[in-house]
Design an enzyme around this catalytic site. Structure first.
Site, short mmCIF file in Angstrom:
data_model
loop_
_atom_site.label_atom_id
_atom_site.label_comp_id
_atom_site.label_asym_id
_atom_site.label_seq_id
_atom_site.Cartn_x
_atom_site.Cartn_y
_atom_site.Cartn_z
CD GLU A 83 16.08 -30.97 40.55
OE1 GLU A 83 16.55 -30.33 39.59
OE2 GLU A 83 15.06 -31.66 40.47
CG ASP A 84 16.78 -35.07 43.41
OD1 ASP A 84 16.14 -34.07 43.77
OD2 ASP A 84 16.46 -35.76 42.43
CG HIS A 110 20.07 -35.90 35.42
ND1 HIS A 110 20.19 -37.27 35.45
CD2 HIS A 110 18.76 -35.64 35.67
CE1 HIS A 110 19.00 -37.81 35.68
NE2 HIS A 110 18.11 -36.84 35.83
CG ASP A 111 17.96 -36.08 39.06
OD1 ASP A 111 17.62 -34.92 38.74
OD2 ASP A 111 17.32 -37.09 38.71
CG HIS A 162 16.06 -41.25 36.83
ND1 HIS A 162 15.29 -41.17 35.69
CD2 HIS A 162 16.44 -39.97 37.12
CE1 HIS A 162 15.19 -39.89 35.32
NE2 HIS A 162 15.88 -39.14 36.16
CG ASP A 178 15.32 -35.89 33.64
OD1 ASP A 178 15.28 -37.00 34.22
OD2 ASP A 178 15.07 -34.82 34.23
ZN ZN Z 1 16.07 -37.03 36.35
#
Ligand code: ZN
Length: 189
Positions: free
Chosen positions: A78-79, A74-75, A48, A135
């Site tokens: 967050e992840d 980018h993630d 992704h 995204d």
């Molecule tokens: Zn994403």
């Protein structure tokens, strides 16, 4: 130019940018190494973020390596167990700042996070809008053709409309990416 002094050539700049991008890809691959997407095949998660960079570079023609690095990363906050400080140290304040801008507030309930993305869209910097557009383009394509295994048609359609509400809130969306987003939105199931 005096002997013994070297001038930085454009090919050296391009080579440095390439190394920076590879470094970000390797970092993200390591951070996401045990994660999978929610599609039926449970694809590796790293597909992704790499796809975001591909859309930005190959479809929208973006050459700013900080934006491409931020897309790849980018993630991570967050992840994964990644902090802003860690990104700042390894990739610099600009890249870390863009990633932070597109990171949801983890203290919010998921429904409030969805509304927060709509509310915050108008405050995003231009680079953060570019990453967010990529995204949403990638996620809509996935939801259209290879959705999370447990999503029914209604949920897929609601996701399309929520993504559009986020993008509609942006003040200065990149025209090339906006055109790609609109074309993608047109494939709403
Ligand atoms: Zn994403």
């Amino acid at each position: 130019m005096s002997p013994g002094r070297s001038r930085t050539t454009s090919s050296e700049v391009a080579h440095a940018a390439l190394l920076q991008l590879i470094d970000a890809i390797a970092f993200a691959a390591h951070k996401h190494r045990d994660q999978r997407r929610k599609n039926a095949r449970a694809s590796p998660y790293i597909n992704h973020p790499i796809e975001l960079a591909r859309v930005l570079a190959l479809e929208a023609g973006i050459t700013d390596v900080d934006i491409l690095r931020a897309a790849v990363l980018h993630d991570t906050i967050e992840d994964t167990q990644t902090t802003q400080t860690e990104l700042e140290r390894q990739f610099g304040a600009r890249v870390a700042g863009i990633v932070l801008e597109v990171t949801d507030d983890a203290s919010l309930h998921w429904q409030d996070r969805k509304q927060a993305q709509i509310d915050h869209a108008r405050h995003l910097s231009f680079p953060a809008q570019q990453v967010k557009l990529a995204d949403k383009i990638c996620n809509l394509r996935d939801v259209a053709t290879d959705p999370p295994h447990d999503w029914d048609l209604g949920r897929r359609r609601r996701y399309f409309d929520w993504a559009k509400a986020v993008i509609d809130g942006m003040k200065t969306p990149d025209p090339a990416l906006l055109a790609i987003f609109r074309e993608t939105y047109g494939r709403k199931p």
